[in-house]
Design an enzyme around this catalytic site. Structure first.
Site: not given
Length: 261
Positions: A41, A109, A142
Site C-alpha cells: 500500500e 480502498k 489493508c
C-alpha cells in the site's frame, strides 16, 4: 500462477528512486518466473503523507506509465500501491497493469482506516477483478481484509486469489498473524498479503507478509525485513478444497433452510 510479493518500502519523496527499486524488484521476480508482482500500500508515493490534498501528487501519473513500461519489459503483471487523484479528490489505490503494459484498472480502498485516511481519501465503491495466468484475481487494500463481507463477496464472485497491498503498523500484527489466514480458510481462496516495513511519521510497519493457500496455510511468509516472497497458486488445489467441503455451498444451504432459534 506464480505470485510474487515485495515486502518493503520505496524511497520516500523520490519517485525516480522508487522506480529504480521497482525495476530492480521486477527483474528479481521475473528471474523466478513470477506472473504477478504485488507491491505494498502506498509504495509508489509513500503511505503517510500528512497534509496531502488534490494537486499534491506531481509526477505520479508519469511514474505509473513508467511502471507499465517496467511490466512490459519484464513481461510481468504488476499491482502497484499508490495514492492517486480521482474525480475531485484522492484515492488510496492499487493500480493493476498486465504483462503487456496495459492498465487493467484502479482499485480504491473501500474501508479507510483512522482519521488521517478518512480526512484525505474518498472511499472506493467498486471491486476490481482481473484474469492472470489462468486465475481470477480480486483486490483489497489493508483494512479492507478485516471485513469478512468484502472478502466473502470476492469468493462468491468466483475469485481464486485476493491480493492485498498493505500498510499494517504496530501494534496490529495480530491481523497478519491471525486474520489473514482465517480469511483464506473461511473463503477457500488464496491470499497474497504484501505489507510495508520501516517507519513513516508515527507509524512502524510490521512486515509479516504472506501468501496463503485455501486452507490458510503459508506458502511463503516473511518476518520484519525487506523480502521478496514467491509461491505458486494452484487453482486445482482451490477447486479440490471447495469440492471436499465447501463453505460457500454450506452457506447456500443455511440461507435456504435457516436454523431455528
Amino acid at each position: 500462477m506464480r505470485l510474487a510479493l515485495w515486502q518493503g518500502a520505496g524511497v520516500p519523496g523520490d519517485l525516480d528512486g522508487t522506480l529504480a527499486e521497482v525495476a530492480r524488484i521486477a527483474a528479481m521476480a521475473r528471474q523466478q518466473n513470477a506472473d504477478l508482482l504485488v507491491f505494498p500500500e502506498g509504495y509508489l508515493t509513500g503511505y503517510y503523507l500528512p497534509g496531502l490534498v488534490r494537486g499534491g501528487l506531481p509526477g505520479v501519473e508519469q511514474a505509473l506509465a513508467d511502471v507499465a513500461g517496467i511490466a512490459m519489459r519484464h513481461t510481468l503483471a504488476i499491482a502497484m500501491g499508490t495514492h492517486v487523484e480521482a474525480g475531485d479528490g484522492l484515492s488510496n489505490a492499487a493500480v493493476v497493469i498486465d504483462a503487456s503494459g496495459r492498465e487493467l484498472g484502479r482499485y480504491a480502498k473501500r474501508a479507510l482506516f483512522g482519521d488521517w485516511e478518512r480526512q484525505t481519501f474518498q472511499p472506493g465503491r467498486e471491486p476490481l477483478r482481473f484474469q492472470c495466468a489462468g486465475l481470477t484475481v480480486g483486490v483489497a487494500i489493508c483494512y479492507d481484509v478485516e471485513f469478512p463481507e468484502l472478502i466473502r463477496a470476492e469468493a462468491l464472485a468466483g475469485v481464486d486469489l485476493v491480493i492485498v497491498p498493505t500498510a499494517l503498523m504496530a501494534p496490529h500484527d495480530r491481523i497478519a498473524r491471525l486474520l489473514v489466514p482465517t480469511r483464506a480458510m473461511e473463503n477457500q481462496i488464496a491470499i497474497g498479503y504484501a505489507n510495508r516495513v520501516g517507519h513513516e511519521g508515527p507509524y512502524a510497519f510490521v512486515g509479516l507478509s504472506s501468501i496463503r493457500d485455501p486452507q490458510g496455510e503459508p506458502l511463503a511468509a516473511a518476518g520484519s525485513e525487506a523480502q521478496l516472497l514467491v509461491a505458486d497458486i494452484d487453482r486445482q488445489a482451490i477447486q479440490n478444497e471447495r469440492a471436499a467441503d465447501s463453505y460457500l455451498d454450506a452457506l447456500d444451504r443455511l440461507r435456504s433452510s435457516p436454523l431455528s432459534a
